[in-house]
Design an enzyme around this catalytic site. Structure first.
Site, PDB file in Angstrom:
ATOM      1  N   SER A 171       1.505 -10.043  -0.292  1.00 41.85           N
ATOM      2  CA  SER A 171       1.171  -8.615  -0.266  1.00 41.85           C
ATOM      3  C   SER A 171       1.419  -7.902   1.055  1.00 41.85           C
ATOM      4  O   SER A 171       1.501  -6.674   1.073  1.00 41.85           O
ATOM      5  CB  SER A 171      -0.294  -8.432  -0.664  1.00 41.85           C
ATOM      6  OG  SER A 171      -1.131  -9.204   0.182  1.00 41.85           O
ATOM      7  N   LYS A 211       0.813  -1.217   0.000  1.00 38.50           N
ATOM      8  CA  LYS A 211       0.000   0.000   0.000  1.00 38.50           C
ATOM      9  C   LYS A 211       0.848   1.270   0.000  1.00 38.50           C
ATOM     10  O   LYS A 211       0.369   2.332  -0.363  1.00 38.50           O
ATOM     11  CB  LYS A 211      -0.964  -0.013   1.180  1.00 38.50           C
ATOM     12  CG  LYS A 211      -2.048  -1.079   1.029  1.00 38.50           C
ATOM     13  CD  LYS A 211      -3.414  -0.522   1.219  1.00 38.50           C
ATOM     14  CE  LYS A 211      -4.544  -1.477   0.896  1.00 38.50           C
ATOM     15  NZ  LYS A 211      -4.395  -2.856   1.369  1.00 38.50           N
TER      16      LYS A 211
END
Ligand SMILES: *Cc1c(COP(=O)(O)O)cnc(C)c1O
Length: 333
Positions: free
Chosen positions: A308, A55
């Protein structure tokens, strides 16, 4: 092909913009998964990214796209998870400040962590909705810039830089496995990878419990689903009924979406830890989980798997490693 809101040139511009501000994370071949699957399997170790998830790419791209006046006023979001961490870090790195609004329900350790990263934390109201109302007030009254977690062209372009790095590390990649929630990551990676190699398959992975993008793709429009607790907590939440960016891209570019059970996600986390020596959160484990489940069908070439994120509660991680297939359910019981 229809015009999509984010395409390869946007992602290449984002890559130049954020270079040097985010880590170029390692891409390593997994010997165990390669042997098991019969094709080369590479792992994109994005959980080693600063703040623990991809992110930071999107958040950094947004902050660098702001005007000096906007940066001075600051950014704001209601996320207590990886988006909140990333935005706080990205704002601070560029001399701006992130205000993160949270409800009184958010646990103290999460509040402390976001504050430690440098956020101006506002505790308001008894629900996430009330925290979001405070975000809108700060935008309207104080001129702060709201940064959404996924449904934004600069966010998608930033996340897409991860796809460019995968393609550079594995130019003959045939299948990319990417975690899917709001779709910022999957949309960006798909736009990047297919922009370079249109025949590469991009498959979204998510949990059975509350898969909003999957339900929306099936319905042909954004729909709401009930939110249920999952080991893959970073994959929770809806895609927004007014979704403007990620739904269209995922609809056009994803070749498939596969849902994983809690037990399969736990097996993915266990494999990452015991075989690859990596600590990853549930959301980061869905790609490995899909490979282990055998539900991808025949693989006809090299596979890249995006790990991730790693921001898992370590007590929960320990329960998963020790073999409790569904620690969340036991905890809730
Ligand atoms: C946010 C997040 C995802 C999902 O990303 P979307 O862009 O919302 O689809 C997956 N894994 C981790 C670790 C995340 O933080």
């Amino acid at each position: 092909m229809i015009d999509l809101p984010v395409t390869l040139p946007d992602i290449e511009r984002a890559a130049r913009r954020i270079e040097g501000r985010v880590l170029r994370t390692p891409f390593v071949l997994s010997a165990v998964l390669t042997e098991r699957c019969g094709v080369p399997v590479g792992l994109k170790l994005e959980h080693h990214q600063t703040t623990g998830s991809f992110k930071l790419r999107g958040a950094t791209n947004v902050v660098l796209s702001l005007s000096p006046e906007e940066r001075l006023r600051g950014v704001v979001a209601a996320s207590t998870g990886n988006h909140g961490r990333a935005l706080t870090h990205a704002a601070r790195a560029e001399g701006s400040v992130a205000t993160i609004c949270m409800s009184t329900l958010v646990p103290e350790n999460k509040v402390a962590e976001i504050r430690r990263l440098g956020a101006d934390v506002r505790i308001v109201g008894g629900s996430q909705d009330e925290a979001q109302t405070e975000v809108e007030r700060l935008v309207a009254e104080d001129g702060l810039v709201m940064v959404p977690p996924f449904d934004d062209v600069a966010i998608v372009a930033g996340q897409g830089t991860l796809g460019l790095e995968i393609f550079e590390a594995m130019p003959d990649v045939a299948t990319v496995l990417v975690p899917l929630s709001g779709g910022g990551l999957a949309a960006g990676v798909a736009a990047a990878v297919k922009g370079r190699a249109p025949r590469t398959r991009v498959i979204g992975l998510t949990m059975e419990r509350g898969a909003a993008m999957k339900a929306s793709l099936d319905a042909g429009r954004p729909v709401q689903v009930e939110e249920v607790a999952s080991l893959a907590d970073s994959l929770g939440g809806g895609i927004g009924l007014g979704n403007a960016v990620t739904f269209a891209i995922c609809h056009a570019l994803l070749d498939d979406v596969i849902l994983l059970s809690e037990a399969e996600i736990a097996a993915g986390m266990r494999h990452a830890y015991c075989e690859e020596r990596e600590v990853i959160e549930g959301a980061g484990a869905v790609g490995i989980a899909a490979l282990l489940s055998g539900r991808l069908g025949r693989l006809d070439g090299p596979v890249a798997v995006v790990l991730s994120g790693r921001n898992v509660d370590m007590a929960q991680h320990l329960r998963v490693i020790n073999g409790n297939a569904d620690p969340f359910r036991e905890e809730a019981a």
